[in-house]
Design an enzyme around this catalytic site. Structure first.
Site, short mmCIF file in Angstrom:
data_model
loop_
_atom_site.label_atom_id
_atom_site.label_comp_id
_atom_site.label_asym_id
_atom_site.label_seq_id
_atom_site.Cartn_x
_atom_site.Cartn_y
_atom_site.Cartn_z
N LYS A 1 27.56 9.11 -1.90
CA LYS A 1 27.34 10.19 -2.65
C LYS A 1 27.47 11.53 -2.08
O LYS A 1 27.75 12.43 -2.61
CB LYS A 1 26.27 10.12 -2.98
CG LYS A 1 25.63 8.71 -3.77
CD LYS A 1 26.22 9.01 -5.71
CE LYS A 1 26.43 8.20 -6.59
NZ LYS A 1 26.61 8.22 -7.58
N GLU B 1 20.61 15.18 -11.40
CA GLU B 1 19.94 14.31 -11.30
C GLU B 1 20.01 13.21 -10.64
O GLU B 1 21.09 13.27 -9.77
CB GLU B 1 20.45 13.73 -13.23
CG GLU B 1 21.80 13.20 -13.43
CD GLU B 1 22.66 13.20 -12.15
OE1 GLU B 1 23.35 14.30 -12.19
OE2 GLU B 1 23.88 12.97 -11.27
N SER C 1 30.22 0.63 -0.16
CA SER C 1 29.52 1.81 -0.97
C SER C 1 28.35 2.65 -1.04
O SER C 1 28.17 4.17 -0.19
CB SER C 1 29.30 2.35 -3.19
OG SER C 1 28.60 1.70 -3.16
#
Lengths: 272, 406
Positions: free
Chosen positions: B98, B120, B386
């Site tokens: 991220k 969010e 990830s």
């Protein structure tokens, strides 16, 4: 008495005429937002009829959508209550048919794109027209976002009500107005729907600037919650939209209280 | 095309905002100005070598890039396929991919002179990555998080607060990522002047899906270079989990032109596709409009958005990035779905086999490798690891009925 359509009275022109009639008598149009199915189907129909009696000129009939991201807490609550009660697109059209059998007040279906997209845009427009709607307002379909879809609304014979915001660039105003009809909805402030205490002082100047570029009637909404505010907005705009404050009245005082509230807005606007 | 020669043949802006029919900008009018501004700022930043250099330096020195491409031999043995390489995005600062996006967007916000950031978050990884970038650049940070997720991911809530962010629990609707996104959009509509919205995935109105993909494509660019170096050939298959789909788009993107590279996205089947409680938008949804884009969407016959479900908060979202919808319909990528139980089993398996505790989201991609029904890949398999699973440890213990003194 039901509305008869002639080539001279297209759905869009019926909306424009409703604004024009108030303008020529020196006041502004009152445009209440009513969520279909809130607090239940019968009550929302009763409120539509009460609104017509109280002097509403155009009714925005909300088709509830699960993710109302342009709406504040009041309309979110109304929406979810309506959905919990089983309100649907078909259910909303059924309410409209019942209303139309007794009243001429033009109705604009107010919703988000997805329920309409899922129903099929052309099919929705045809069904809405058959049920007696004059216009449609899709909160998340800004001008130019989907020309084919926007065109389908006009081709189907409904007025596409367009929105302008304080953040709309001046050079964009003409583009927004171009594909719209009926009236232009000016969002009086950045933010979601919801009753507020005060109006912004720049409002009159902003509407004057829009008027220079646009011929359609201009209605102002977002935050109007009292007779005083309605009268103030009526002084600068062709129409006053009231949504959250009306739904709050329904919650607190029921349909009769909400109808009385609309009457108080109407009187304040006319007495101006 | 019926309308010939009516317009110049260069792709219009509205075409650039779409992937085939998908994507677009379905948002309230109030946001159009901000999206135009963002589109221009992003184009200008891309053309500016100074921006590129600053981003590259931060990714190297602050995030820890490039991340390794690690050959997982014991996983190969267990899955009876191989070679399998793991692209170790879990080793990034803050523990997931991220941050590749939040650093890029925070730089962009600074460039636009916007001092307030909203975001969010579902699992909390994007919230943590946003709060981290905001601390780094001294930006105000407000993170919207579904109340249910605030509970499931209490550790990440505390991390965000440590980093100076305000976490706002969202109690409307399903109280998960979808509603957190609604609330972030409501905030943006209200405070659009001085606020930038750092969307955490390849979702939302244009230019977000394009921009987030471009910031995440560093994953695929590194992978391409690394696999060519160790294997001397391109991968036969690239696998990634898909919620909104940002890690998948990031690793897929540099391979989309290579026809020989199979691209596989793994969605969350929750309690099973037949149960109605899942998050497999591409596998089981219909095209629809949510959060500003046309894409596959879980919805009912009346166009109401259906609640999503997954054991993993980061995949618990009824929509998906529009470019994935395009890759699915064009046949370029394949999407499969893995249920909660398979993902939980894979969470344990990778931990035991490789000494790597994966995020529950990532565990879905691992499960696909372990239980795969696809034909054998023609060449090495690369899986985008990830994120790391530290954030999920307490949740998994709870799901499995273990009591931890946390």
């Amino acid at each position: 008495m039901t509305m008869t359509e002639t080539s001279a009275a297209s759905p869009a022109s019926l909306i424009r005429q409703a604004f024009e009639a108030r303008r020529s008598s020196g006041t502004s149009a009152l445009v209440p937002y009513i969520c279909a199915g809130f607090p239940d189907a019968a009550a929302s129909l009763a409120l539509m009829e009460g609104a017509a009696r109280a002097g509403a000129d155009v009714i925005e009939l909300g088709v509830p959508f699960s993710d109302p991201l342009a709406d504040g807490p009041t309309i979110q609550r109304a929406t979810w209550k309506a959905l919990e009660g089983g309100m649907t697109v078909e259910g909303t059209l059924a309410l409209l048919r019942q209303f139309r059998s007794r009243h001429d007040t033009p109705v604009v279906l107010f919703t988000y794109l997805n329920p309409v997209h899922r129903y099929g845009v052309a099919r929705f427009v045809a069904a809405a027209r058959e049920a007696g709607a004059q216009g449609v307002l899709l909160t998340d379909l800004p001008a130019g976002a989907d020309p084919a879809l926007e065109g389908a609304v006009a081709e189907g014979g409904l007025a596409l009500i367009r929105l302008l915001a304080p953040t709309t660039a001046p050079e964009r105003i003409g583009t927004v107005a171009e594909g719209g009809d009926g009236f232009l909805y000016y969002i009086s402030r950045t933010g979601v729907t919801g009753a507020r205490m005060e109006l912004r002082s720049e409002l009159a100047d902003e509407i004057t600037a829009i008027r220079e570029r646009v011929e359609l009637p201009i209605a102002v909404g977002f935050g109007i919650s009292s007779p005083e505010q309605a009268a103030e907005v009526a002084g600068v705009a062709d129409g006053v939209v009231v949504g959250s404050a009306l739904m709050e009245r329904v919650e607190a005082e029921g349909v009769e209280g909400a109808e009385a509230f609309l009457r108080s807005l109407r009187e304040a606007m006319d007495a101006r | 095309m019926a309308e010939l020669a009516m317009v110049p043949t260069t792709p219009s802006k509205s075409e650039a905002r779409r992937f085939g029919a998908f994507g677009g900008r379905y948002v309230p009018e109030t946001l159009i100005g901000a999206l135009d501004e963002l589109e221009e700022a992003f184009a200008a930043a891309r053309a500016d070598t100074g921006f590129e250099e600053e981003l590259r330096a931060l990714l190297r020195d602050f995030v820890g890039r490039p991340t390794p491409l690690y050959r997982a031999r014991r996983l190969e043995e267990a899955a009876d396929i191989g070679p399998i390489y793991l692209k170790r995005e879990d080793l990034n600062h803050t523990g997931a991919h991220k941050i590749n996006n939040t650093i890029g967007q925070a730089l962009l916000a600074r460039r636009m002179g916007k001092r307030r950031i909203i975001a969010e978050t579902g699992a909390g990884q994007h919230g943590v990555a946003t709060a981290t970038a905001c601390a780094l650049f001294d930006l105000e940070c407000v993170v919207y998080m579904g109340a249910e997720d605030v509970e499931r991911q209490a550790l990440n809530v505390f991390r965000m607060e440590l980093l100076g962010a305000e976490v706002v629990p969202v109690r409307s609707g399903t109280q998960t990522l979808k509603d957190a996104t609604n609330e972030a959009i409501r905030d943006w509509v209200t405070n659009v002047g001085g606020t930038h919205y750092i969307i955490g995935s390849v979702v939302g109105p244009a230019p977000f899906p394009q921009m987030v993909r471009d910031f995440q494509a560093v994953i695929g660019r590194e992978t391409r270079e690394q696999i060519l170096e160790v294997e001397g050939r391109l991968p036969g298959e690239v696998v990634a989990c898909v919620g909104g789909g940002s890690n998948a788009m990031g690793i897929f993107h540099p391979f989309t032109e290579d026809a020989g590279v199979r691209l596989v996205g793994v969605e969350a089947a929750g309690e099973g596709l037949g149960s109605g409680r899942h998050s497999a938008s591409l596998t089981a949804g219909q095209p629809g409009v949510l959060h500003g884009a046309l894409s596959y969407l879980l919805q009912d016959e009346d166009g109401q958005v259906a609640p999503a479900h997954s054991v993993s908060a980061g995949l618990d979202y009824p929509g998906v990035g529009p470019e994935h919808s395009w890759l699915k319909d064009s046949g370029r990528a394949t999407y499969v779905a893995v249920d909660d139980q398979q993902a939980l089993a894979a969470f344990h398996r990778l931990s035991e086999l490789e000494g790597i505790i994966p995020a529950l989201e990532t565990a879905h991609a691992i499960a696909y490798l372990l239980d795969r029904e696809m034909p054998k890949a023609d060449g090495p398999i690369v899986l985008c690891l990830s994120g790391r699973g530290d954030k999920d440890v307490a949740h998994v213990a709870r799901v499995e009925g273990r009591r931890l003194p946390l």
